[in-house]
Design an enzyme around this catalytic site. Sequence first.
Site, PDB file in Angstrom:
ATOM      1  N   ASN A  13       0.843  -1.205   0.000  1.00  0.00           N
ATOM      2  CA  ASN A  13       0.000   0.000   0.000  1.00  0.00           C
ATOM      3  C   ASN A  13       0.874   1.248   0.000  1.00  0.00           C
ATOM      4  O   ASN A  13       0.591   2.225  -0.701  1.00  0.00           O
ATOM      5  CB  ASN A  13      -0.913   0.024   1.233  1.00  0.00           C
ATOM      6  CG  ASN A  13      -2.110  -0.887   1.068  1.00  0.00           C
ATOM      7  OD1 ASN A  13      -2.507  -1.207  -0.058  1.00  0.00           O
ATOM      8  ND2 ASN A  13      -2.689  -1.316   2.176  1.00  0.00           N
TER       9      ASN A  13
ATOM     10  N   GLU B 262       3.986  -3.749  -8.483  1.00  0.00           N
ATOM     11  CA  GLU B 262       3.282  -3.399  -7.236  1.00  0.00           C
ATOM     12  C   GLU B 262       1.763  -3.328  -7.453  1.00  0.00           C
ATOM     13  O   GLU B 262       1.080  -2.468  -6.912  1.00  0.00           O
ATOM     14  CB  GLU B 262       3.864  -2.114  -6.623  1.00  0.00           C
ATOM     15  CG  GLU B 262       5.348  -2.299  -6.298  1.00  0.00           C
ATOM     16  CD  GLU B 262       5.883  -1.416  -5.205  1.00  0.00           C
ATOM     17  OE1 GLU B 262       5.089  -0.922  -4.387  1.00  0.00           O
ATOM     18  OE2 GLU B 262       7.109  -1.236  -5.171  1.00  0.00           O
TER      19      GLU B 262
ATOM     20  N   SER C 135      -2.584  -2.168 -13.202  1.00  0.00           N
ATOM     21  CA  SER C 135      -3.652  -1.158 -13.187  1.00  0.00           C
ATOM     22  C   SER C 135      -5.009  -1.784 -12.875  1.00  0.00           C
ATOM     23  O   SER C 135      -5.820  -1.195 -12.152  1.00  0.00           O
ATOM     24  CB  SER C 135      -3.695  -0.418 -14.532  1.00  0.00           C
ATOM     25  OG  SER C 135      -2.546   0.385 -14.645  1.00  0.00           O
TER      26      SER C 135
ATOM     27  N   GLY D 278       9.689  14.725 -32.862  1.00  0.00           N
ATOM     28  CA  GLY D 278       9.649  14.173 -34.212  1.00  0.00           C
ATOM     29  C   GLY D 278      10.568  12.956 -34.293  1.00  0.00           C
ATOM     30  O   GLY D 278      10.665  12.180 -33.335  1.00  0.00           O
TER      31      GLY D 278
HETATM   32  C1  LIG Z   1      10.519  -4.891 -13.878  1.00  0.00           C
HETATM   33  C2  LIG Z   1       9.722  -5.597 -12.845  1.00  0.00           C
HETATM   34  C3  LIG Z   1      10.104  -5.490 -11.513  1.00  0.00           C
HETATM   35  C4  LIG Z   1       9.385  -6.173 -10.531  1.00  0.00           C
HETATM   36  N1  LIG Z   1       9.805  -6.131  -9.223  1.00  0.00           N
HETATM   37  C5  LIG Z   1       9.230  -6.947  -8.298  1.00  0.00           C
HETATM   38  C6  LIG Z   1       9.785  -7.079  -6.993  1.00  0.00           C
HETATM   39  O1  LIG Z   1      10.760  -6.425  -6.634  1.00  0.00           O
HETATM   40  N2  LIG Z   1       9.186  -7.949  -6.133  1.00  0.00           N
HETATM   41  C7  LIG Z   1       8.115  -8.699  -6.467  1.00  0.00           C
HETATM   42  O2  LIG Z   1       7.638  -9.467  -5.644  1.00  0.00           O
HETATM   43  N3  LIG Z   1       7.549  -8.590  -7.717  1.00  0.00           N
HETATM   44  C8  LIG Z   1       8.105  -7.740  -8.625  1.00  0.00           C
HETATM   45  N4  LIG Z   1       7.577  -7.641  -9.898  1.00  0.00           N
HETATM   46  C9  LIG Z   1       6.415  -8.465 -10.246  1.00  0.00           C
HETATM   47  C10 LIG Z   1       5.149  -7.653 -10.478  1.00  0.00           C
HETATM   48  O3  LIG Z   1       4.660  -7.165  -9.275  1.00  0.00           O
HETATM   49  C11 LIG Z   1       4.162  -8.556 -11.243  1.00  0.00           C
HETATM   50  O4  LIG Z   1       4.658  -8.715 -12.548  1.00  0.00           O
HETATM   51  C12 LIG Z   1       2.763  -7.972 -11.256  1.00  0.00           C
HETATM   52  O5  LIG Z   1       2.194  -8.032  -9.973  1.00  0.00           O
HETATM   53  C13 LIG Z   1       1.846  -8.692 -12.242  1.00  0.00           C
HETATM   54  O6  LIG Z   1       1.903 -10.066 -12.076  1.00  0.00           O
HETATM   55  P1  LIG Z   1       2.104 -11.026 -13.359  1.00  0.00           P
HETATM   56  O7  LIG Z   1       3.303 -10.513 -14.085  1.00  0.00           O
HETATM   57  O8  LIG Z   1       2.137 -12.414 -12.892  1.00  0.00           O
HETATM   58  O9  LIG Z   1       0.847 -10.751 -14.255  1.00  0.00           O
HETATM   59  P2  LIG Z   1      -0.602 -11.461 -14.096  1.00  0.00           P
HETATM   60  O10 LIG Z   1      -1.031 -11.422 -12.684  1.00  0.00           O
HETATM   61  O11 LIG Z   1      -0.564 -12.773 -14.797  1.00  0.00           O
HETATM   62  O12 LIG Z   1      -1.509 -10.448 -14.910  1.00  0.00           O
HETATM   63  C14 LIG Z   1      -1.603 -10.466 -16.338  1.00  0.00           C
HETATM   64  C15 LIG Z   1      -2.766  -9.548 -16.739  1.00  0.00           C
HETATM   65  O13 LIG Z   1      -3.989 -10.074 -16.216  1.00  0.00           O
HETATM   66  C16 LIG Z   1      -4.659  -9.052 -15.474  1.00  0.00           C
HETATM   67  N5  LIG Z   1      -5.391  -9.677 -14.364  1.00  0.00           N
HETATM   68  C17 LIG Z   1      -4.958 -10.648 -13.519  1.00  0.00           C
HETATM   69  N6  LIG Z   1      -5.896 -10.942 -12.616  1.00  0.00           N
HETATM   70  C18 LIG Z   1      -6.954 -10.129 -12.879  1.00  0.00           C
HETATM   71  C19 LIG Z   1      -8.232  -9.920 -12.283  1.00  0.00           C
HETATM   72  N7  LIG Z   1      -8.616 -10.612 -11.208  1.00  0.00           N
HETATM   73  N8  LIG Z   1      -9.054  -9.002 -12.832  1.00  0.00           N
HETATM   74  C20 LIG Z   1      -8.672  -8.271 -13.904  1.00  0.00           C
HETATM   75  N9  LIG Z   1      -7.462  -8.415 -14.507  1.00  0.00           N
HETATM   76  C21 LIG Z   1      -6.624  -9.317 -13.997  1.00  0.00           C
HETATM   77  C22 LIG Z   1      -3.568  -8.135 -14.982  1.00  0.00           C
HETATM   78  O14 LIG Z   1      -4.071  -6.848 -14.689  1.00  0.00           O
HETATM   79  C23 LIG Z   1      -2.617  -8.137 -16.183  1.00  0.00           C
HETATM   80  O15 LIG Z   1      -3.054  -7.187 -17.126  1.00  0.00           O
HETATM   81  C24 LIG Z   1       8.252  -6.932 -10.887  1.00  0.00           C
HETATM   82  C25 LIG Z   1       7.861  -7.001 -12.235  1.00  0.00           C
HETATM   83  C26 LIG Z   1       8.597  -6.369 -13.201  1.00  0.00           C
HETATM   84  C27 LIG Z   1       8.181  -6.505 -14.632  1.00  0.00           C
END
Ligand SMILES: Cc1cc2nc3c(=O)[nH]c(=O)nc-3n(C[C@H](O)[C@H](O)[C@H](O)COP(=O)(O)OP(=O)(O)OC[C@H]3O[C@@H](n4cnc5c(N)ncnc54)[C@H](O)[C@@H]3O)c2cc1C
Length: 394
Positions: free
Chosen positions: A253, A376, A379, A352
């Site tokens: 949060n 974190e 959206s 541009g």
């Molecule tokens: C550069 C980078 C740095 C990061 N650093 C950290 C870190 O330091 N520590 C850590 O723990 N994590 C870290 N993360 C992980 C990051 O928090 C996750 O990638 C993020 O929470 C999304 O999870 P996911 O990639 O598994 O996507 P998913 O959860 O698989 O989501 C894929 C899509 O589905 C959508 N979606 C999923 N569930 C729902 C729902 N219920 N309703 C509507 N839409 C949904 C999401 O909005 C997204 O558009 C990092 C990621 C990146 C890319």
Amino acid sequence: MSQSQSAIEQLSGRPLTTLSEDEQMFRASVREFAEGEIRARVEEMDEHQKLDPAIIKHCFDLGLMSIETPEEFGGAGGTFFTAILAVEELSRVDASVGVLVDVQNTLVNNAFIRWGTEEQKKKYLGKLALGSVGAYALSEPSSGSDAFAMQTRAVDKGDHYLINGRKLWITNGIEAEIFVLFANANPEAGYKGITAFIIEKGFEGFSIGKKENKLGIRASSTVELILEDCKVPKENVLGEVGKGYKISIETLNEGRIGIGAQMIGIATGALECALKYTGERQQFGKAINQFQGVQFQLAEMATELEAARLLVYNAARMKDAGVNFVKEAAMAKLYSSRVAERVTSKAIEMYGGYGYVKDYPVEKYWRDSKIGAIYEGTSNMQLQTIAKLIIGGK
Ligand SMILES: Cc1cc2nc3c(=O)[nH]c(=O)nc-3n(C[C@H](O)[C@H](O)[C@H](O)COP(=O)(O)OP(=O)(O)OC[C@H]3O[C@@H](n4cnc5c(N)ncnc54)[C@H](O)[C@@H]3O)c2cc1C
């Protein structure tokens, strides 16, 4: 009068973006560091996907890695809002340095300050203030948004736990020496088995896996962590066993406001570039900022950025005042990441063709902005939080 009420009353009447003398001085010192030390290295760090160790050391020397840490543990004992100012100012020049400082302060130090025992604070907060980078490991290959579905397991072995699993996307993973890592110690209890552990880089069974090759914030390391019978002493449980879910929700949060700060920093950097360039670039015999079409776009960018900054500053000042800020933090991250994407994209268009190449800084701002909608909490996850809080119910 309660403490939080008096804090609010002290704030009332002061415009959100008007800084106190201390805040102004702090911001000026971070800006001086960012302009004087970071600016010249941004391109190379992006290209080589590595933060210059001298920059990291400088962040420690300036106290930027322990802004809120109490002085007794070696920190600056500052406010959350000051940490937000630091992340914004650093990200105005380089969002990778911004996220280094953000994760250290808003997630790692924060978890220790709020849930650490006296011994843990003495042992770890001092190191985190003096030279040890921290990382925060929640996400896994198959659990991101649904973080509590994690597969990493911690098994109680008497005086220690054995942890097995994999963490993915861990920011600061290459540089970090101390990890706040979440594992489920009682899967039958579901999310109520999730526990936070303090892991040191040298622990048996702990190793760093693949490093990601990313679109943006390329100098910030993002890695996989591998835990194979990783032996963690019992005294390294952070907070209570089974309360890791609460620690992760509450740290994130606050973390979200930090990401909001990173996004307004990026947008500020890009807008400043656009203002300068459009005043210099000549077409049709005059500077392009003399065309109303360009002026109106600059005005839109500045207005959206101001709105995003107000959301971020308000959420941060609410946190310091001790009032509930969960909805405002989600709104700040959601909106500021959108604004950062729009402002940086517009900045490219204003340059541009020159905006599309790496000789100029704006394409990097745009690449760096994209992560704001993902980490974190994506959206959609912010929208879910906001909707839940305005509609009510579970
Ligand atoms: C550069 C980078 C740095 C990061 N650093 C950290 C870190 O330091 N520590 C850590 O723990 N994590 C870290 N993360 C992980 C990051 O928090 C996750 O990638 C993020 O929470 C999304 O999870 P996911 O990639 O598994 O996507 P998913 O959860 O698989 O989501 C894929 C899509 O589905 C959508 N979606 C999923 N569930 C729902 C729902 N219920 N309703 C509507 N839409 C949904 C999401 O909005 C997204 O558009 C990092 C990621 C990146 C890319």
